[in-house]
Design an enzyme around this catalytic site. Structure first.
Site, PDB file in Angstrom:
ATOM      1  N   LYS A 198       0.858  -1.182   0.000  1.00  0.00           N
ATOM      2  CA  LYS A 198       0.000   0.000   0.000  1.00  0.00           C
ATOM      3  C   LYS A 198       0.893   1.230   0.000  1.00  0.00           C
ATOM      4  O   LYS A 198       1.660   1.463   0.938  1.00  0.00           O
ATOM      5  CB  LYS A 198      -0.909   0.005   1.221  1.00  0.00           C
ATOM      6  CG  LYS A 198      -1.803   1.251   1.268  1.00  0.00           C
ATOM      7  CD  LYS A 198      -2.837   1.172   2.363  1.00  0.00           C
ATOM      8  CE  LYS A 198      -3.687   2.433   2.388  1.00  0.00           C
ATOM      9  NZ  LYS A 198      -4.712   2.384   3.423  1.00  0.00           N
ATOM     10  N   ARG A 208     -10.787   9.982   1.445  1.00  0.00           N
ATOM     11  CA  ARG A 208     -10.651  10.698   2.724  1.00  0.00           C
ATOM     12  C   ARG A 208     -11.736  11.761   2.864  1.00  0.00           C
ATOM     13  O   ARG A 208     -12.145  12.085   3.979  1.00  0.00           O
ATOM     14  CB  ARG A 208      -9.244  11.287   2.848  1.00  0.00           C
ATOM     15  CG  ARG A 208      -8.193  10.185   2.976  1.00  0.00           C
ATOM     16  CD  ARG A 208      -6.773  10.716   3.050  1.00  0.00           C
ATOM     17  NE  ARG A 208      -5.804   9.625   2.963  1.00  0.00           N
ATOM     18  CZ  ARG A 208      -4.511   9.787   2.774  1.00  0.00           C
ATOM     19  NH1 ARG A 208      -4.003  11.007   2.652  1.00  0.00           N
ATOM     20  NH2 ARG A 208      -3.710   8.745   2.712  1.00  0.00           N
ATOM     21  N   LYS A 220       1.264  10.103   5.648  1.00  0.00           N
ATOM     22  CA  LYS A 220       1.316   8.679   6.005  1.00  0.00           C
ATOM     23  C   LYS A 220       2.604   8.019   5.524  1.00  0.00           C
ATOM     24  O   LYS A 220       2.689   6.797   5.424  1.00  0.00           O
ATOM     25  CB  LYS A 220       0.067   7.975   5.470  1.00  0.00           C
ATOM     26  CG  LYS A 220      -1.238   8.513   6.068  1.00  0.00           C
ATOM     27  CD  LYS A 220      -2.433   7.602   5.758  1.00  0.00           C
ATOM     28  CE  LYS A 220      -3.693   8.084   6.494  1.00  0.00           C
ATOM     29  NZ  LYS A 220      -4.840   7.170   6.320  1.00  0.00           N
ATOM     30  N   GLU A 236       7.508  -6.804   1.459  1.00  0.00           N
ATOM     31  CA  GLU A 236       6.216  -6.840   2.161  1.00  0.00           C
ATOM     32  C   GLU A 236       5.430  -8.101   1.793  1.00  0.00           C
ATOM     33  O   GLU A 236       4.766  -8.699   2.632  1.00  0.00           O
ATOM     34  CB  GLU A 236       5.378  -5.600   1.813  1.00  0.00           C
ATOM     35  CG  GLU A 236       5.925  -4.276   2.352  1.00  0.00           C
ATOM     36  CD  GLU A 236       5.637  -4.063   3.841  1.00  0.00           C
ATOM     37  OE1 GLU A 236       5.053  -4.969   4.486  1.00  0.00           O
ATOM     38  OE2 GLU A 236       6.011  -2.993   4.359  1.00  0.00           O
ATOM     39  N   LYS A 251      -2.044  -1.562  -3.923  1.00  0.00           N
ATOM     40  CA  LYS A 251      -2.889  -0.371  -3.865  1.00  0.00           C
ATOM     41  C   LYS A 251      -2.045   0.891  -3.917  1.00  0.00           C
ATOM     42  O   LYS A 251      -1.064   0.965  -3.176  1.00  0.00           O
ATOM     43  CB  LYS A 251      -3.683  -0.422  -2.563  1.00  0.00           C
ATOM     44  CG  LYS A 251      -4.593   0.758  -2.373  1.00  0.00           C
ATOM     45  CD  LYS A 251      -5.269   0.669  -1.035  1.00  0.00           C
ATOM     46  CE  LYS A 251      -6.111   1.913  -0.860  1.00  0.00           C
ATOM     47  NZ  LYS A 251      -6.536   2.106   0.471  1.00  0.00           N
ATOM     48  N   SER A 277     -10.110   5.494  -5.072  1.00  0.00           N
ATOM     49  CA  SER A 277     -11.059   6.595  -5.245  1.00  0.00           C
ATOM     50  C   SER A 277     -10.601   7.640  -6.253  1.00  0.00           C
ATOM     51  O   SER A 277     -11.384   8.110  -7.072  1.00  0.00           O
ATOM     52  CB  SER A 277     -11.329   7.245  -3.883  1.00  0.00           C
ATOM     53  OG  SER A 277     -10.131   7.695  -3.287  1.00  0.00           O
ATOM     54  N   TYR A 316     -14.859   0.988  -7.368  1.00  0.00           N
ATOM     55  CA  TYR A 316     -16.120   1.729  -7.261  1.00  0.00           C
ATOM     56  C   TYR A 316     -16.936   1.600  -8.547  1.00  0.00           C
ATOM     57  O   TYR A 316     -18.085   2.010  -8.596  1.00  0.00           O
ATOM     58  CB  TYR A 316     -15.833   3.206  -6.929  1.00  0.00           C
ATOM     59  CG  TYR A 316     -15.011   3.325  -5.652  1.00  0.00           C
ATOM     60  CD1 TYR A 316     -15.630   3.242  -4.406  1.00  0.00           C
ATOM     61  CD2 TYR A 316     -13.617   3.447  -5.691  1.00  0.00           C
ATOM     62  CE1 TYR A 316     -14.881   3.298  -3.237  1.00  0.00           C
ATOM     63  CE2 TYR A 316     -12.862   3.500  -4.529  1.00  0.00           C
ATOM     64  CZ  TYR A 316     -13.500   3.424  -3.305  1.00  0.00           C
ATOM     65  OH  TYR A 316     -12.770   3.449  -2.157  1.00  0.00           O
TER      66      TYR A 316
END
Ligand code: PBG
Length: 326
Positions: A198, A208, A220, A236, A251, A277, A316
Site C-alpha cells: 500500500k 478521505r 502517512k 512486504e 494499492k 477513489s 467503485y
C-alpha cells in the site's frame, strides 16, 4: 507484396478477437467498496466520487441486495464515524455495538452469501486521522502499541460476521497478530486480505473526503510505501505470506501495474488490485466534461488490472460494470 506475417489477421473481426482474447473480466472478479453512516433513509452523495454515496444501514442493506442480484460476490464496507466519537485512542474501533459491526451484521443477515470484507485501520476512528496511534509529543506513529487494538478490531469485525478482514494500516507485524487473535477465538475460517503493498498516495483524496478521515497533521509516509520503490513491495509480500495472509493486495492500482505483475511472478497467493477513489474520480470528471468515453475507459482500466496479473479488483465501478454485463 510478400508479407508472410500478418498480425492483423488475429484482429480481423469481433469473433476472432473474442476467440483469442487472453484476458477476461467478469463481475465475479470484482469487490464493491461501500460507505455507510448513522441514521435512517440516508443516501448522501460524495462530491468527488459521482455515483457513490454514504448510506445509512437500511439503505446499505438495500444496496447490497441489489448488488447481489447483479451477480456481485463481495463488498468492502467503510463506516463514516461521527466526529464526536473520534479520539486519539480510537476506542470506537473496538466497540462491538458501534456502527461498523452493526453494518456488517445487518448486511450478513440480509445477504448471507454475499462476502463482506471489513477494513482494519484506525484512521476513521482516530481524532488524529492516522492509521496507528500517534505519540502526542513527537508525532511519531507508534507501531507495536497499535497492534493490539488492530487485532481486537479485526476480532469485532469477524464476530459481527465479516468473511474477509482487510488490514489497510501498514503497521509491521499486523497480519501475524490478527491471524493469531482470530485463530485463538475460533475465527480460523475468516480470511485475511492484506493491503500488502500500500503506497502513500495522493490518489486516496476522494476516499478521505468520503470518510472525513484525512490526517490532521503530517502524512502517512512513515508507514505507507514510497512510490519510488518496487523491491520493498516484494519484501512486504514475503512477510505477509509468512504471517498468514490469504490474499495479497496492491494499492493503488493504475499507477502500480508493474507491482501487480511482479506480485504475479513472486507468489502463489491470489492477488487483488485496489482501483482507488482518485482513479475513479479522474475517469468520472473527464467523462463528465465529455473529454473521454467513461464507459470504455472503465473497461480498459479494469481489464488492465487482470492483464497485469490481478485475480480480484476492488473498484467503485463494480456496480456500473455489473449493470453493463446484464
Ligand atoms: C484506510 C484506507 C484508505 C483507503 C482504504 N482504506 C485511505 C488511506 O489509507 O488514507 C483508500 C481507498 C481509496 O482511496 O479508494 N486506511
Amino acid at each position: 507484396m510478400q508479407i508472410t506475417h500478418r498480425p492483423r489477421r488475429n484482429r480481423s473481426s469481433h469473433s476472432v478477437r473474442d476467440l483469442i482474447a487472453q484476458t477476461r473480466l467478469g463481475v465475479e472478479d470484482l469487490i464493491m467498496p461501500l460507505f455507510f453512516c448513522e441514521g435512517t433513509q440516508v443516501k448522501q452523495p460524495i462530491t468527488s466520487m459521482p455515483g457513490q454515496f454514504r448510506y445509512s444501514i437500511d439503505n446499505l442493506v438495500d444496496k447490497c441486495r441489489e448488488l447481489e442480484d447483479l451477480g456481485v460476490k463481495a463488498v468492502s464496507l467503510f463506516p463514516v464515524i461521527e466526529e464526536k466519537k473520534k479520539t486519539s485512542r480510537a476506542l470506537e474501533a473496538i466497540n462491538s455495538e458501534g456502527l461498523n459491526p452493526r453494518g456488517i451484521a445487518a448486511v450478513k443477515e440480509a445477504c448471507p452469501d454475499l462476502l463482506v470484507m471489513a477494513d482494519v485501520a484506525l484512521d476513521p476512528y482516530s481524532s488524529d486521522g492516522h492509521d496507528g496511534f500517534v505519540d502526542a509529543q513527537t508525532g511519531e506513529i507508534l507501531n507495536d502499541e497499535t497492534l493490539e487494538i488492530l487485532a481486537q478490531m479485526a476480532l469485532v469485525e469477524a464476530q459481527a460476521g465479516a468473511d474477509i478482514i482487510g488490514p489497510s494500516d501498514m503497521m509491521d507485524g499486523r497480519v501475524s497478530v490478527i491471524r493469531k487473535t482470530l485463530d485463538s477465538h475460533g475465527s480460523h475460517n475468516t480470511l485475511i486480505m492484506s493491503y500488502t503493498a500500500k503506497y502513500a498516495s495522493s490518489f486516496y483524496g476522494p476516499f478521505r473526503e468520503a470518510l472525513d478521515s484525512a490526517p490532521k497533521a503530517g502524512d502517512k509516509k512513515t508507514y505507507q510505501m514510497d512510490f519510488r520503490n518496487s523491491q520493498e513491495a516484494i519484501r512486504e509480500l514475503k512477510l505477509d505470506e509468512r504471517e498468514g495472509a490469504d490474499i495479497v493486495m496492491v494499492k493503488p492500482g493504475l499507477s502500480y501495474l508493474d507491482i501487480i505483475q511482479r506480485f504475479s511472478e513472486n507468489t502463489e497467493l491470489p492477488i487483488a488490485a485496489y482501483n482507488v477513489s482518485g482513479e475513479y474520480a479522474m475517469v468520472k470528471a473527464a467523462a463528465e466534461k465529455g473529454w473521454i468515453d467513461g464507459q470504455e475507459v472503465m473497461l480498459e482500466m479494469l481489464t488492465s488490472f487482470k492483464r497485469a496479473g490481478a485475480d480480484i479488483i476492488l473498484s467503485y465501478f463494480t456496480e456500473e460494470f455489473a449493470r453493463l454485463e446484464l
